[in-house]
Every structure is written in structure tokens, then in C-alpha cells.
Enzyme design. Structure first.
Site, mmCIF file in Angstrom:
data_model
loop_
_atom_site.group_PDB
_atom_site.id
_atom_site.type_symbol
_atom_site.label_atom_id
_atom_site.label_comp_id
_atom_site.label_asym_id
_atom_site.label_seq_id
_atom_site.Cartn_x
_atom_site.Cartn_y
_atom_site.Cartn_z
ATOM 1 N N GLY A 1 74.433 -60.927 -63.120
ATOM 2 C CA GLY A 1 74.662 -61.717 -62.062
ATOM 3 C C GLY A 1 75.707 -62.128 -62.958
ATOM 4 O O GLY A 1 76.209 -63.497 -61.290
ATOM 5 N N HIS A 46 62.556 -57.775 -69.101
ATOM 6 C CA HIS A 46 63.469 -57.826 -68.511
ATOM 7 C C HIS A 46 64.430 -59.212 -68.880
ATOM 8 O O HIS A 46 63.756 -60.300 -69.737
ATOM 9 C CB HIS A 46 64.404 -58.673 -66.849
ATOM 10 C CG HIS A 46 65.138 -58.918 -66.179
ATOM 11 N ND1 HIS A 46 65.976 -59.796 -66.260
ATOM 12 C CD2 HIS A 46 65.899 -57.665 -65.124
ATOM 13 C CE1 HIS A 46 67.147 -59.727 -65.525
ATOM 14 N NE2 HIS A 46 67.148 -58.085 -64.847
ATOM 15 N N ASN A 76 66.887 -53.799 -58.696
ATOM 16 C CA ASN A 76 65.880 -55.395 -59.065
ATOM 17 C C ASN A 76 65.874 -56.384 -58.244
ATOM 18 O O ASN A 76 66.919 -56.965 -57.851
ATOM 19 C CB ASN A 76 66.033 -55.652 -60.238
ATOM 20 C CG ASN A 76 65.206 -56.655 -60.661
ATOM 21 O OD1 ASN A 76 64.416 -57.131 -60.278
ATOM 22 N ND2 ASN A 76 65.707 -57.161 -62.104
ATOM 23 N N TRP A 77 64.959 -56.742 -57.141
ATOM 24 C CA TRP A 77 65.238 -57.558 -55.896
ATOM 25 C C TRP A 77 64.911 -59.023 -56.446
ATOM 26 O O TRP A 77 65.204 -59.844 -56.118
ATOM 27 C CB TRP A 77 64.348 -57.440 -54.897
ATOM 28 C CG TRP A 77 64.715 -56.208 -53.903
ATOM 29 C CD1 TRP A 77 65.626 -54.513 -54.972
ATOM 30 C CD2 TRP A 77 64.005 -55.967 -53.065
ATOM 31 N NE1 TRP A 77 65.786 -54.236 -53.313
ATOM 32 C CE2 TRP A 77 64.948 -54.000 -52.556
ATOM 33 C CE3 TRP A 77 63.015 -56.853 -52.352
ATOM 34 C CZ2 TRP A 77 64.564 -53.930 -51.691
ATOM 35 C CZ3 TRP A 77 62.534 -55.994 -50.671
ATOM 36 C CH2 TRP A 77 63.681 -54.454 -51.240
ATOM 37 N N LYS A 78 64.754 -59.474 -57.316
ATOM 38 C CA LYS A 78 63.848 -60.652 -58.046
ATOM 39 C C LYS A 78 63.208 -60.967 -57.328
ATOM 40 O O LYS A 78 62.240 -60.769 -56.840
ATOM 41 C CB LYS A 78 65.766 -60.931 -59.093
ATOM 42 C CG LYS A 78 66.316 -60.268 -59.665
ATOM 43 C CD LYS A 78 67.235 -60.495 -60.222
ATOM 44 C CE LYS A 78 68.445 -60.253 -61.179
ATOM 45 N NZ LYS A 78 69.096 -59.836 -61.811
ATOM 46 N N GLU A 137 65.893 -61.524 -68.028
ATOM 47 C CA GLU A 137 65.201 -62.876 -67.075
ATOM 48 C C GLU A 137 64.084 -63.554 -67.867
ATOM 49 O O GLU A 137 63.840 -64.474 -67.731
ATOM 50 C CB GLU A 137 65.248 -63.323 -65.762
ATOM 51 C CG GLU A 137 67.074 -63.300 -65.471
ATOM 52 C CD GLU A 137 67.217 -62.611 -64.076
ATOM 53 O OE1 GLU A 137 66.589 -62.107 -63.727
ATOM 54 O OE2 GLU A 137 68.408 -62.045 -64.106
ATOM 55 N N GLY A 146 71.027 -55.517 -59.309
ATOM 56 C CA GLY A 146 70.150 -56.238 -58.939
ATOM 57 C C GLY A 146 71.147 -56.874 -57.824
ATOM 58 O O GLY A 146 70.106 -56.156 -56.271
ATOM 59 N N SER A 169 75.313 -56.710 -63.349
ATOM 60 C CA SER A 169 77.401 -56.394 -61.790
ATOM 61 C C SER A 169 77.134 -55.100 -61.651
ATOM 62 O O SER A 169 78.111 -54.829 -61.205
ATOM 63 C CB SER A 169 78.559 -57.118 -62.497
ATOM 64 O OG SER A 169 77.254 -58.408 -62.866
ATOM 65 N N GLU A 217 70.997 -53.688 -70.045
ATOM 66 C CA GLU A 217 71.666 -54.858 -69.070
ATOM 67 C C GLU A 217 72.173 -56.146 -70.472
ATOM 68 O O GLU A 217 71.106 -56.391 -71.494
ATOM 69 C CB GLU A 217 70.196 -55.334 -68.714
ATOM 70 C CG GLU A 217 69.518 -54.404 -67.574
ATOM 71 C CD GLU A 217 69.263 -55.103 -66.422
ATOM 72 O OE1 GLU A 217 69.590 -54.002 -65.223
ATOM 73 O OE2 GLU A 217 68.505 -55.984 -66.336
HETATM 74 P P1 PGA Z 1 72.745 -57.782 -61.295
HETATM 75 O O1 PGA Z 1 71.951 -57.616 -61.729
HETATM 76 O O2 PGA Z 1 73.851 -56.634 -60.754
HETATM 77 O O3 PGA Z 1 73.092 -58.973 -60.142
HETATM 78 O O4 PGA Z 1 73.889 -58.413 -62.297
HETATM 79 C C1 PGA Z 1 70.687 -56.602 -62.552
HETATM 80 C C2 PGA Z 1 69.742 -56.916 -63.077
HETATM 81 O O5 PGA Z 1 69.560 -58.344 -63.408
HETATM 82 O O6 PGA Z 1 69.070 -55.637 -63.170
#
Ligand code: PGA
Length: 253
Positions: free
Chosen positions: A175, A97, A10-12, A99, A236, A215, A169
Site C-alpha cells: 500500500g 496477511h 486481495n480486495w481487503k 494486516e 491489493g 504495490s 509481502e
Molecule cells: P498492495 O497490497 O498491492 O495494495 O500493496 C498488497 C497486499 O496487501 O496483499
């Protein structure tokens, strides 16, 4: 029963078109020598989806969008439909997600509508669920993830549920560098599989892929994947660099 693993990046909001091309060229070259016995998916921003699909054409690596709207077209400024994603070369779409839920007001009901629209169009949804740190502290983890998963799967049949993946998640692990321990993740994955058995039967539950996200890094993927109910990862920041994502794809059991 053995489930085919899925490793999704997931590149966001990272990746211009040129950055996307160069990252995917590197990834494709790095993984080329290997017969992939799992599904590898990358989710760049919308503007880079077409370029990503082009770079990956003829490769087993597939493209995901980071969201999808439930209507096919109309007055929905800023939204993208499943048909548009398919045309751009997507095969998958992340929905719900944390976010999106926390920063953009995504609700359980909307996540269900988005997942249904993706399925109707032939995309594989990756449906995200997960508790906040306060919810975990208050011993509400199972209630929260059960509620989110039950709502996301509302009115979906067994075939649909086997087409999608759930991604567990924990919000406190995203993150932050604080991964859930394999035991903590396994406990929730097993609970999610029990929930799916309740709503869609044990055979569907056994076939469903449940990914862990939060993470995930080269140094913790192996122990996470060793758990019986962890079928893959949603990655991520470690998916933004060829060598770390490739090492995650090449997890060792
Ligand atoms: P992260 O993000 O691996 O940077 O913790 C994961 C995600 O939000 O899908």
C-alpha cells in the site's frame, strides 16, 4: 520445472455486494476472450463471497476468502470456518496477511492452524510472510521470513505444501507504492524455496508457487514475473480496477 502462475487480487475491506458484482462482471468480460494459462483468484470481503462465486460461475476465475478459522464451528464470534467458505463458493483462503498480524494480533502459530484447517477442507491457502522496514534495515529479512514460513508450514506434508502458495509481502511495500525491486524479491523467494527444500525436500520446493505482493502494478508486474522464483502475485489496490488487474493477469515475459 515450470510452475503454473497464480495472480490473486486481495480486495481487503473493499466491495459491497453490488460493487463486487459489477467489478467481476467487468473482469469476466475483459478476460473472456483469453484462454487463461494461469490461475486467477479474487478475494472479496466475506459478505460478497457468495455473490462473487455466482458471478464467476462457469468462469476459470476462482474465489478466495481473506482469512479462515481453524475450528469447524463453535463460540468464535466474528470468525468463519473453512466449511462455510467452501459452501459460499471459495476455493482459496489467504492466511497470515501482515494486516492481520499487525492490526489483529495474528501469530505464527495461528497462521499454521488456519492453513491446516483450510487444507483439510480442500481449500488452497495463500500463506503470507514478510518483514517490516525496521527488520529489513536491521538485516533481519531472511530470519523473519524463514521463521514465519517454517512456523506456517509446521506439520504439513509434501502434498499439502504443494497445494498452498506462499506470498512474500514485504510490509514496507504494501500500500505504499514502494515495490521491492525484482532483485530484492527474487533473493527472498529463492531463500524461501531453500527453506521449503530443507523441510519438505527439493521436489516439493520446486513445485511450490511463491507469489510476490506489495504495490504490484501494471508497470512492474512484467519485471517481477521475469524472475525465476516469482510464480505469481498477490495484488491489493491494483486489483480493484478491471483494466489494471487485467493487465497484471496478462503479464508479459
Ligand atoms: P498492495 O497490497 O498491492 O495494495 O500493496 C498488497 C497486499 O496487501 O496483499
Amino acid at each position: 520445472m515450470s510452475r503454473r502462475a497464480v495472480i490473486a487480487g486481495n480486495w481487503k475491506m473493499h466491495g459491497t455486494v453490488s460493487e463486487t458484482r459489477s467489478l467481476l462482471r467487468g473482469l469476466r468480460a475483459r478476460l473472456a476472450a483469453r484462454a487463461l494459462d494461469l490461475e486467477v483468484v479474487v478475494a472479496p470481503p466475506y459478505t460478497a463471497l457468495g455473490a462473487a462465486a455466482e458471478e464467476l460461475s462457469g468462469s476459470p476465475i476462482e474465489v478466495a476468502a481473506q482469512n479462515v478459522h481453524w475450528e469447524s464451528k463453535g463460540a468464535f464470534t466474528g470468525e468463519i470456518s473453512a466449511a462455510m467458505l467452501l459452501e459460499a463458493g471459495c476455493r482459496w483462503a489467504i492466511v497470515g496477511h501482515s494486516e492481520r498480524r499487525q492490526l489483529f494480533g495474528e501469530t505464527d502459530a495461528n497462521v499454521n492452524r488456519r492453513a491446516r484447517a483450510a487444507l483439510e477442507a480442500g481449500l488452497h491457502p495463500i500463506v503470507c510472510v514478510g518483514e517490516t522496514f525496521a527488520e529489513r534495515q536491521a538485516n533481519r529479512t531472511m530470519d523473519v521470513v524463514r521463521r514465519q514460513a517454517r512456523a506456517a508450514l509446521l506439520d504439513l506434508g509434501a502434498a499439502d505444501i504443494q497445494t498452498l502458495c506462499i506470498a512474500y509481502e514485504p510490509v514496507w511495500a504494501i500500500g505504499t507504492g514502494r515495490t521491492a525491486t525484482p532483485d530484492q524479491a527474487e533473493e527472498v523467494h529463492a531463500e524461501l524455496r531453500r527453506l521449503v527444500a530443507e523441510v519438505a525436500g527439493t521436489q516439493t520446493a520446486e513445485r511450490l508457487r511463491i507469489l510476490y505482493g506489495g504495490s504490484v502494478k501494471p508497470d512492474n508486474i512484467d519485471s517481477l514475473m521475469a524472475e525465476p522464483d516469482i510464480d505469481g502475485a498477490l495484488v491489493g489496490s491494483a486489483s480493484l480496477e478491471v483494466e489494471s488487474f487485467a493487465r497484471i493477469v496478462e503479464f508479459q515475459l
